[in-house]
Design a protein around this motif. Sequence first.
Motif, PDB file in Angstrom:
ATOM      1  N   GLN A   4      27.929  31.944  16.333  1.00  0.00           N
ATOM      2  CA  GLN A   4      28.877  30.888  16.669  1.00  0.00           C
ATOM      3  C   GLN A   4      28.322  30.149  17.875  1.00  0.00           C
ATOM      4  OE1 GLN A   4      32.906  32.167  17.260  1.00  0.00           O
ATOM      5  NE2 GLN A   4      33.642  30.150  17.830  1.00  0.00           N
ATOM      6  N   LYS A 153      34.487  36.458   2.617  1.00  0.00           N
ATOM      7  CA  LYS A 153      35.544  36.027   3.526  1.00  0.00           C
ATOM      8  C   LYS A 153      36.587  37.109   3.798  1.00  0.00           C
ATOM      9  CE  LYS A 153      35.211  31.089   2.735  1.00  0.00           C
ATOM     10  NZ  LYS A 153      33.888  31.126   2.138  1.00  0.00           N
ATOM     11  N   ARG A 158      41.278  36.797  10.420  1.00  0.00           N
ATOM     12  CA  ARG A 158      41.975  35.510  10.410  1.00  0.00           C
ATOM     13  C   ARG A 158      42.589  35.161  11.763  1.00  0.00           C
ATOM     14  NH1 ARG A 158      39.354  36.722   5.873  1.00  0.00           N
ATOM     15  NH2 ARG A 158      40.247  35.848   3.963  1.00  0.00           N
ATOM     16  N   LEU A 161      40.615  32.773  14.001  1.00  0.00           N
ATOM     17  CA  LEU A 161      40.244  31.448  13.515  1.00  0.00           C
ATOM     18  C   LEU A 161      41.162  30.372  14.085  1.00  0.00           C
ATOM     19  CD1 LEU A 161      39.628  32.319   9.759  1.00  0.00           C
ATOM     20  CD2 LEU A 161      37.904  32.028  11.550  1.00  0.00           C
ATOM     21  N   ASP A 165      38.932  25.776  10.435  1.00  0.00           N
ATOM     22  CA  ASP A 165      38.522  27.066   9.878  1.00  0.00           C
ATOM     23  C   ASP A 165      39.734  27.907   9.472  1.00  0.00           C
ATOM     24  OD1 ASP A 165      35.807  26.682  10.024  1.00  0.00           O
ATOM     25  OD2 ASP A 165      35.612  27.535  12.029  1.00  0.00           O
ATOM     26  N   ALA A 166      40.774  27.869  10.300  1.00  0.00           N
ATOM     27  CA  ALA A 166      41.985  28.624   9.984  1.00  0.00           C
ATOM     28  C   ALA A 166      42.620  28.111   8.694  1.00  0.00           C
ATOM     29  CB  ALA A 166      42.971  28.537  11.143  1.00  0.00           C
ATOM     30  N   TYR A 169      40.623  29.204   5.552  1.00  0.00           N
ATOM     31  CA  TYR A 169      40.853  30.579   5.121  1.00  0.00           C
ATOM     32  C   TYR A 169      42.267  30.783   4.574  1.00  0.00           C
ATOM     33  CZ  TYR A 169      36.381  32.457   6.618  1.00  0.00           C
ATOM     34  OH  TYR A 169      35.051  32.736   6.712  1.00  0.00           O
TER      35      TYR A 169
END
Length: 356
Positions: A4, A153, A158, A161, A165-166, A169
Motif C-alpha cells: 500500500q 478477496k 473489510r 477499507l 475500496d470499501a 468490497y
Amino acid sequence: MIAQINTGRGFGGLVNYANDIAHKNNVIIASAGVSTTTNATIVASFKAQARIRPSLKNFVGHISLSFHPDDTPRLTNEFMAEVAQEYLRRRGIVNTQFVIFRHHDQPHGHVHIVYNRVDNDGNAIKGDCNFRASASVTKALTREYGLTFGKGKRDVRRSHLKGRDAVKYQLYDTICAVLCHCHDWQTLRTALAARGITMHFVQGDDGRICGITFTDNSHGVTLSGSKIDRSLSLVQLSRTLGIPENQVHLSSLISDRDETRTEVGQSVSLLHGSTSYNEWQHEASASSPVGSDEVAGGADNDGSSIGSNIAEAVAEVILQPTIAHISGGGGGGNDRGWNDEEKEKNKKKRNGGMRR
C-alpha cells in the motif's frame, strides 16, 4: 504479499505512528542515512534532506508491505528486511533515506517503510506511486521467495477499507451472497435491486453486449463487474448462471415461467420494475443487441415478423423505436426511418427556395 503506497508532506505524524512501541510492539529492522535514536532524530534527519528540494511538495514516502498469515513461521526480521529492501530496489527507490519498521499488532506480518522522496543528490524520486508497477513487483517477489499468494478477496479485512475500496468490497460481498440463489439475469437483477444495487449491461459499438456494471446506489459508485472481481465479469457470470455467452440479450432477462404467464405489457413492467422510464430505456437498450433476432432493423419492418415468443415481442414493439444503430464511422447500411425521409424532403424544399 501486498503493498500500500502513500505520500505526504510531514514526517512527524508518520514516524510517531510507525515507531509507536507502546501500541504497535514494533522494531526497526533496517535503515539508511537516518539517525534512529529517537523519533525526533528520525524526523530531523528526513527534514534536513527534504529541504534540498523545496519545490517537491509531497516529499514523504510511505509503503506498507503485508505478508500472508501462512508465511508467519518464515518471517524473521532479517528475512522481512531483505524482501522490503529488494522491493525498494526494484521500484527504483534507491540512493535515499529510509527506515523499515516491523509491527506485531496484527495477525499477519507487515512492515512500514518510511522514505525520503528527495534522494541523497537532491533529486525527486519518480514513479514510486505507480500502483501497477508495485503490484508487478510484489507478485514477482512473492513467487521468487516462495511466499503465499492471497486466497482472494475473502482474506481482506473489510473494517480497514475506506472510500471506493470499501464500496468495491461491499459490492463483491453482496453479489456473491445473492448469486448462489439466482438462476438467470432477472433474478440476479431483482435480488440486487432489493439490496440497493443496480445492474446494467454495457452495449458496444456493434450493438452486442460487451460488459456489465453494478452501481451502489447509496454511495453513487459504479464499477464494472471485472473491476470488482474477475469472477464477476460478464463472461464468468454467464457461466455461473448457466447462460451461453452468445445468448446474453433481452430474452435472457425473462425467465421461461414469466414468458408463459404474462402479457407484453406485464413483461415490460417486469423488466424495468420501479426504475424510471429513462433508466429502463437505457437498460433495455444495453440488453438487446441491434441486429439480433429480437430487434428487426430498418424502417421496412411493419411488425409482421413478431413471433409468438414474448421476449421477441417486447423487443420488437418496445425496444425498436428506442435503439439507435451505432455506426463505426465507415458508412454502409440504410438506417433511415420515415422521419429521416420527411426531414430530407423539407430540407430540399428549403434549399430550393433559397436558390430561387
